[in-house]
Design a protein around this motif. Structure first.
Motif, PDB file in Angstrom:
ATOM      1  N   PRO A 171       0.828  -1.204   0.000  1.00  0.00           N
ATOM      2  CA  PRO A 171       0.000   0.000   0.000  1.00  0.00           C
ATOM      3  C   PRO A 171       0.867   1.261   0.000  1.00  0.00           C
ATOM      4  O   PRO A 171       1.965   1.286   0.581  1.00  0.00           O
ATOM      5  N   GLU A 172       0.370   2.287  -0.647  1.00  0.00           N
ATOM      6  CA  GLU A 172       1.108   3.548  -0.777  1.00  0.00           C
ATOM      7  C   GLU A 172       1.502   4.116   0.590  1.00  0.00           C
ATOM      8  O   GLU A 172       2.606   4.643   0.748  1.00  0.00           O
ATOM      9  N   GLU A 173       0.637   3.976   1.563  1.00  0.00           N
ATOM     10  CA  GLU A 173       0.949   4.500   2.900  1.00  0.00           C
ATOM     11  C   GLU A 173       2.214   3.860   3.462  1.00  0.00           C
ATOM     12  O   GLU A 173       3.026   4.518   4.107  1.00  0.00           O
ATOM     13  N   ARG A 174       2.379   2.574   3.240  1.00  0.00           N
ATOM     14  CA  ARG A 174       3.564   1.852   3.724  1.00  0.00           C
ATOM     15  C   ARG A 174       4.817   2.330   3.001  1.00  0.00           C
ATOM     16  O   ARG A 174       5.886   2.462   3.586  1.00  0.00           O
ATOM     17  N   LEU A 175       4.695   2.603   1.712  1.00  0.00           N
ATOM     18  CA  LEU A 175       5.844   3.024   0.910  1.00  0.00           C
ATOM     19  C   LEU A 175       6.280   4.448   1.223  1.00  0.00           C
ATOM     20  O   LEU A 175       7.442   4.791   1.058  1.00  0.00           O
ATOM     21  N   ARG A 176       5.348   5.260   1.708  1.00  0.00           N
ATOM     22  CA  ARG A 176       5.661   6.646   2.067  1.00  0.00           C
ATOM     23  C   ARG A 176       6.094   6.789   3.522  1.00  0.00           C
ATOM     24  O   ARG A 176       6.570   7.848   3.923  1.00  0.00           O
ATOM     25  N   LEU A 177       5.915   5.748   4.303  1.00  0.00           N
ATOM     26  CA  LEU A 177       6.232   5.803   5.726  1.00  0.00           C
ATOM     27  C   LEU A 177       7.712   6.069   5.939  1.00  0.00           C
ATOM     28  O   LEU A 177       8.569   5.296   5.496  1.00  0.00           O
ATOM     29  N   ASP A 178       8.012   7.171   6.623  1.00  0.00           N
ATOM     30  CA  ASP A 178       9.403   7.522   6.923  1.00  0.00           C
ATOM     31  C   ASP A 178       9.663   7.189   8.382  1.00  0.00           C
ATOM     32  O   ASP A 178       9.087   7.800   9.280  1.00  0.00           O
ATOM     33  N   THR A 179      10.515   6.214   8.602  1.00  0.00           N
ATOM     34  CA  THR A 179      10.818   5.758   9.956  1.00  0.00           C
ATOM     35  C   THR A 179      11.953   6.549  10.591  1.00  0.00           C
ATOM     36  O   THR A 179      12.488   6.152  11.615  1.00  0.00           O
ATOM     37  N   GLY A 180      12.323   7.675   9.966  1.00  0.00           N
ATOM     38  CA  GLY A 180      13.464   8.440  10.447  1.00  0.00           C
ATOM     39  C   GLY A 180      14.727   8.083   9.689  1.00  0.00           C
ATOM     40  O   GLY A 180      15.752   8.737   9.824  1.00  0.00           O
ATOM     41  N   HIS A 181      14.658   7.036   8.903  1.00  0.00           N
ATOM     42  CA  HIS A 181      15.793   6.595   8.080  1.00  0.00           C
ATOM     43  C   HIS A 181      15.431   6.620   6.603  1.00  0.00           C
ATOM     44  O   HIS A 181      16.043   5.935   5.801  1.00  0.00           O
ATOM     45  N   GLY A 182      14.404   7.371   6.258  1.00  0.00           N
ATOM     46  CA  GLY A 182      13.952   7.437   4.883  1.00  0.00           C
ATOM     47  C   GLY A 182      12.750   6.540   4.656  1.00  0.00           C
ATOM     48  O   GLY A 182      12.314   5.807   5.540  1.00  0.00           O
ATOM     49  N   SER A 183      12.217   6.623   3.462  1.00  0.00           N
ATOM     50  CA  SER A 183      11.076   5.802   3.086  1.00  0.00           C
ATOM     51  C   SER A 183      11.428   4.997   1.844  1.00  0.00           C
ATOM     52  O   SER A 183      12.374   5.311   1.126  1.00  0.00           O
ATOM     53  N   VAL A 184      10.643   3.963   1.602  1.00  0.00           N
ATOM     54  CA  VAL A 184      10.825   3.168   0.389  1.00  0.00           C
ATOM     55  C   VAL A 184      10.656   4.073  -0.824  1.00  0.00           C
ATOM     56  O   VAL A 184      11.447   4.016  -1.776  1.00  0.00           O
ATOM     57  N   ARG A 185       9.678   4.935  -0.776  1.00  0.00           N
ATOM     58  CA  ARG A 185       9.415   5.860  -1.884  1.00  0.00           C
ATOM     59  C   ARG A 185      10.625   6.740  -2.164  1.00  0.00           C
ATOM     60  O   ARG A 185      11.011   6.929  -3.317  1.00  0.00           O
ATOM     61  N   SER A 186      11.241   7.286  -1.134  1.00  0.00           N
ATOM     62  CA  SER A 186      12.408   8.158  -1.343  1.00  0.00           C
ATOM     63  C   SER A 186      13.588   7.379  -1.921  1.00  0.00           C
ATOM     64  O   SER A 186      14.331   7.885  -2.761  1.00  0.00           O
ATOM     65  N   VAL A 187      13.760   6.133  -1.493  1.00  0.00           N
ATOM     66  CA  VAL A 187      14.824   5.280  -2.043  1.00  0.00           C
ATOM     67  C   VAL A 187      14.566   5.020  -3.520  1.00  0.00           C
ATOM     68  O   VAL A 187      15.478   5.097  -4.347  1.00  0.00           O
ATOM     69  N   LEU A 188      13.316   4.740  -3.870  1.00  0.00           N
ATOM     70  CA  LEU A 188      12.973   4.481  -5.271  1.00  0.00           C
ATOM     71  C   LEU A 188      13.104   5.730  -6.135  1.00  0.00           C
ATOM     72  O   LEU A 188      13.514   5.641  -7.299  1.00  0.00           O
ATOM     73  N   LYS A 189      12.781   6.900  -5.588  1.00  0.00           N
ATOM     74  CA  LYS A 189      12.945   8.141  -6.343  1.00  0.00           C
ATOM     75  C   LYS A 189      14.422   8.354  -6.692  1.00  0.00           C
ATOM     76  O   LYS A 189      14.753   8.708  -7.815  1.00  0.00           O
ATOM     77  N   ARG A 190      15.273   8.131  -5.724  1.00  0.00           N
ATOM     78  CA  ARG A 190      16.707   8.303  -5.974  1.00  0.00           C
ATOM     79  C   ARG A 190      17.205   7.271  -6.995  1.00  0.00           C
ATOM     80  O   ARG A 190      17.980   7.586  -7.888  1.00  0.00           O
ATOM     81  N   MET A 191      16.715   6.040  -6.878  1.00  0.00           N
ATOM     82  CA  MET A 191      17.101   4.993  -7.823  1.00  0.00           C
ATOM     83  C   MET A 191      16.632   5.344  -9.231  1.00  0.00           C
ATOM     84  O   MET A 191      17.356   5.165 -10.209  1.00  0.00           O
ATOM     85  N   ARG A 192      15.393   5.839  -9.337  1.00  0.00           N
ATOM     86  CA  ARG A 192      14.877   6.262 -10.638  1.00  0.00           C
ATOM     87  C   ARG A 192      15.752   7.360 -11.243  1.00  0.00           C
ATOM     88  O   ARG A 192      16.121   7.314 -12.414  1.00  0.00           O
ATOM     89  N   ASP A 193      16.106   8.347 -10.426  1.00  0.00           N
ATOM     90  CA  ASP A 193      16.927   9.449 -10.927  1.00  0.00           C
ATOM     91  C   ASP A 193      18.298   8.966 -11.376  1.00  0.00           C
ATOM     92  O   ASP A 193      18.820   9.406 -12.405  1.00  0.00           O
TER      93      ASP A 193
END
Length: 147
Positions: A25-47
């Motif tokens: 679910p999108e909410e899980r992918l956007r969840l930032d645990t203080g060490h980043g989120s899955v979404r932010s990791v994927l954005k950087r990978m995409r770039d």
């Protein structure tokens, strides 16, 4: 690592992302645990992938291929705060397929020929493969052990 093994590894990364990340679910992918989120990791990978694909194309046309993993990647895709993670993953997949198409059409002898700037395509693809491994490890940290 042999050229085909590198290509297989690049393919495996995208397959793993699709199997492991896309169903969440999108909410899980956007969840930032203080060490980043899955979404932010994927954005950087995409770039990184978009930069790599363009740099590879330029390199094959005679322009030096930069080390895209030195520092922050440039923002090469439009930024939308409400952009779904599945869209980011699809953009990554499109860029990865472009990279793979160029690599598959590259004659074997050109993989180890020094490009303008000194590095070989093999060296740069090895760096991309290593980055994939780091991202996969990061996702394990964020999501837990692989299925």
């Amino acid at each position: 690592m042999a050229d085909q093994e590198l290509i297989d590894g690049l393919i495996a990364t995208y397959r793993e992302l699709n199997m492991r990340v896309r169903p969440l679910p999108e909410e899980r992918l956007r969840l930032d645990t203080g060490h980043g989120s899955v979404r932010s990791v994927l954005k950087r990978m995409r770039d990184h992938e978009l930069s790599f694909s363009q740099a590879l194309k330029d390199s094959l046309l005679g322009t030096p291929m930069p080390d895209i993993f030195a520092g922050e990647p440039p923002i090469v895709a439009p930024e939308f705060h409400d952009e779904q993670t599945s869209t980011i993953l699809a953009q990554f997949g499109t860029a990865r397929e472009s990279t793979l198409a160029m690599l598959r059409s590259l004659p074997a002898m050109d993989w180890n020929k020094a490009q303008v700037g000194g590095a070989t395509v093999h060296t740069r693809v090895t760096e991309l493969h290593r980055n994939d491994q780091r991202v996969r490890e990061r996702l394990v940290q964020l999501l837990g052990s692989p299925a």
